[in-house]
Write an enzyme that holds these catalytic residues in place. Structure first.
Site, short mmCIF file in Angstrom:
data_model
loop_
_atom_site.label_atom_id
_atom_site.label_comp_id
_atom_site.label_asym_id
_atom_site.label_seq_id
_atom_site.Cartn_x
_atom_site.Cartn_y
_atom_site.Cartn_z
N HIS A 1 -1.64 -0.48 -10.73
CA HIS A 1 -1.17 -1.96 -9.66
C HIS A 1 -0.51 -2.96 -10.18
CE1 HIS A 1 -5.60 -0.74 -9.62
NE2 HIS A 1 -5.45 -0.68 -8.22
N SER B 1 -7.51 -0.91 -3.11
CA SER B 1 -7.29 -1.90 -4.04
C SER B 1 -5.92 -2.98 -4.13
CB SER B 1 -7.38 -1.32 -5.38
OG SER B 1 -6.11 -0.15 -4.92
N ASP C 1 -1.91 -2.99 -14.57
CA ASP C 1 -2.41 -1.45 -15.40
C ASP C 1 -1.96 -0.70 -14.93
OD1 ASP C 1 -2.95 -1.49 -12.89
OD2 ASP C 1 -5.13 -2.09 -12.58
#
Ligand SMILES: *[C@@H]1O[C@H](CO)[C@@H](O)[C@H](O)[C@H]1NC(C)=O
Ligand SMILES: *[C@@H]1O[C@H](CO)[C@@H](O)[C@H](O)[C@H]1NC(C)=O
Ligand SMILES: *[C@@H]1O[C@H](CO)[C@@H](O)[C@H](O)[C@H]1NC(C)=O
Length: 365
Positions: free
Chosen positions: A342, A34, A339
């Site tokens: 991240h 990610s 978040d």
């Protein structure tokens, strides 16, 4: 030496140095999770309605969700900007446009991806925790498939990849996330490190064998500074925290992984002297943000997440960013953490600058 000679000498040095810079790379090929995914997870169909497919993800720069796990651009986007190539398209969905969309490179990174194959996690009884099965070996398979449509002979492929920058990661962070989140001990986790590092080293070796010349291999982040880790592993014991408020033991674990990775990369440099193998110190570049956040305009400090469901670090596992009960902050540019797991575009931009113009890549990109 007279002035005219001096002038031409200067002019020659100046033009050769400056002219070569913008043309350094014409393609970027990225693998990972990610931290680098620009849309693969969204198109993988692993979840029908993932939160990263809607706002507030993407709100700041793209003004819509792109599948990036942030409010805006990622490190890989800033690297693309630096070399004047378009933002990396995701490999998925595979359709008739693939060859043309891969003209300036392609992104195989998938949010949730692990370095180790999912079988490892199923064998440990924690396979159900995985968000994605598209591990590094799956991504390398995609790469080989695409490559076969781009070039065939060794000479053709060498020339095709001559000006390509390969970015192998960050990958491996999720292997540890999954294990930590289901209660794995440091002892358990340390046993995984040689396997994870070995997988990253073999993947790097494989792309070099396939024609890569310049490969950047990032290490792991200081996860002990992540809002998710600080929430889940918080303690009353003050000596568990460093001067920046991060969990010392988790950061020491990242450093342990990174040290092993650097040893592996040094061995690869001996084996492939013709390749440029660069270690990217994501740990150091990110830790700088948590050390002097206000210096960098991160008025809310580095540790609290912008988007989340409350609590001391604005992270609540059952109300993560994008889920019911969460909300995003007004000004993400004053936060490092987006978040919980991240970072914000602002943080990624500082990290990218540290890698591209600073001292956090060795040898320099
Ligand atoms: C991963 O693969 C397993 C076994 O094939 C499957 O049961 C699971 O649903 C897959 N997980 C994801 C996230 O795709
Ligand atoms: C507090 O944390 C430190 C550093 O991690 C550790 O050495 C020590 O044993 C801990 N103390 C208690 C009472 O848990
Ligand atoms: C976390 O979110 C859930 C769901 O919104 C809520 O019920 C719970 O109270 C929250 N926990 C904390 C510590 O804020």
């Amino acid at each position: 030496m007279n002035m005219v000679t001096l002038f031409f000498l200067f002019f020659f040095v100046y033009t050769t140095l400056c002219a070569s810079v913008p043309l350094r790379y014409d393609k970027i090929i990225s693998f990972g999770d990610s931290i680098a995914d620009t849309g693969n997870f969204l198109h993988s169909g692993a979840l029908t309605n993932p939160v990263i497919g809607k706002l507030p993800y993407g709100e700041t720069f793209f003004h819509h969700a792109t599948g990036r796990c942030s409010n805006g651009r990622l490190i890989i986007d800033f690297i693309a900007e630096e070399y004047g190539v378009p933002y990396l398209p995701s490999y998925l969905p595979v359709d008739g446009t693939l060859k043309s969309k891969a003209k300036h490179g392609i992104n195989f990174a998938v949010a949730g991806a692990t370095a180790l194959d999912s079988k490892f996690f199923y064998d440990q009884g924690i396979g159900k925790a995985l968000w994605s099965n598209d591990s590094l070996s799956t991504q390398l398979g995609w790469f080989k498939e695409l490559k076969s449509t781009m070039c065939t002979t060794k000479k053709e492929c060498d020339s095709y990849f001559k000006k390509s920058l390969f970015v192998m990661g960050e990958i491996g962070g999720n292997d540890y996330n999954y294990a930590f989140f289901v209660g794995g001990t440091f002892k358990d986790l340390k046993r995984m490190v040689p396997l994870v590092v070995g997988t990253i080293i073999s993947a790097t070796s494989m792309v070099i064998e396939e024609g890569a010349k310049d490969v950047v291999v990032p290490g792991n982040f200081p996860i002990g500074c992540w809002a998710a880790y600080l929430t889940m592993f918080g303690t009353q014991n003050k000596s568990a925290y460093d001067g920046d408020g991060c969990l010392k033991a988790h950061n020491a674990f990242s450093k342990y992984h990174n040290a092993q990775l650097k040893i592996g990369l040094e061995q690869l440099r001996q084996k492939y002297p013709q390749a440029r193998i660069m270690y990217a110190d994501y740990y150091g570049a990110a830790k700088a943000l948590f050390h002097t956040p206000r210096h960098l305009g991160l008025e809310n400090g580095g540790l609290i997440a912008c988007c989340g469901g409350g609590g001391p670090y604005n992270f609540n596992f059952t109300a993560r960013c994008g889920h019911e009960g969460s909300k995003a902050c007004k000004d993400p540019s004053t936060y490092a953490n987006w978040d919980g797991l991240h970072l914000t575009e602002t943080a990624y931009s500082h990290i990218a600058t540290g890698l591209l113009k600073g001292t956090f890549t060795s040898p320099p990109i």
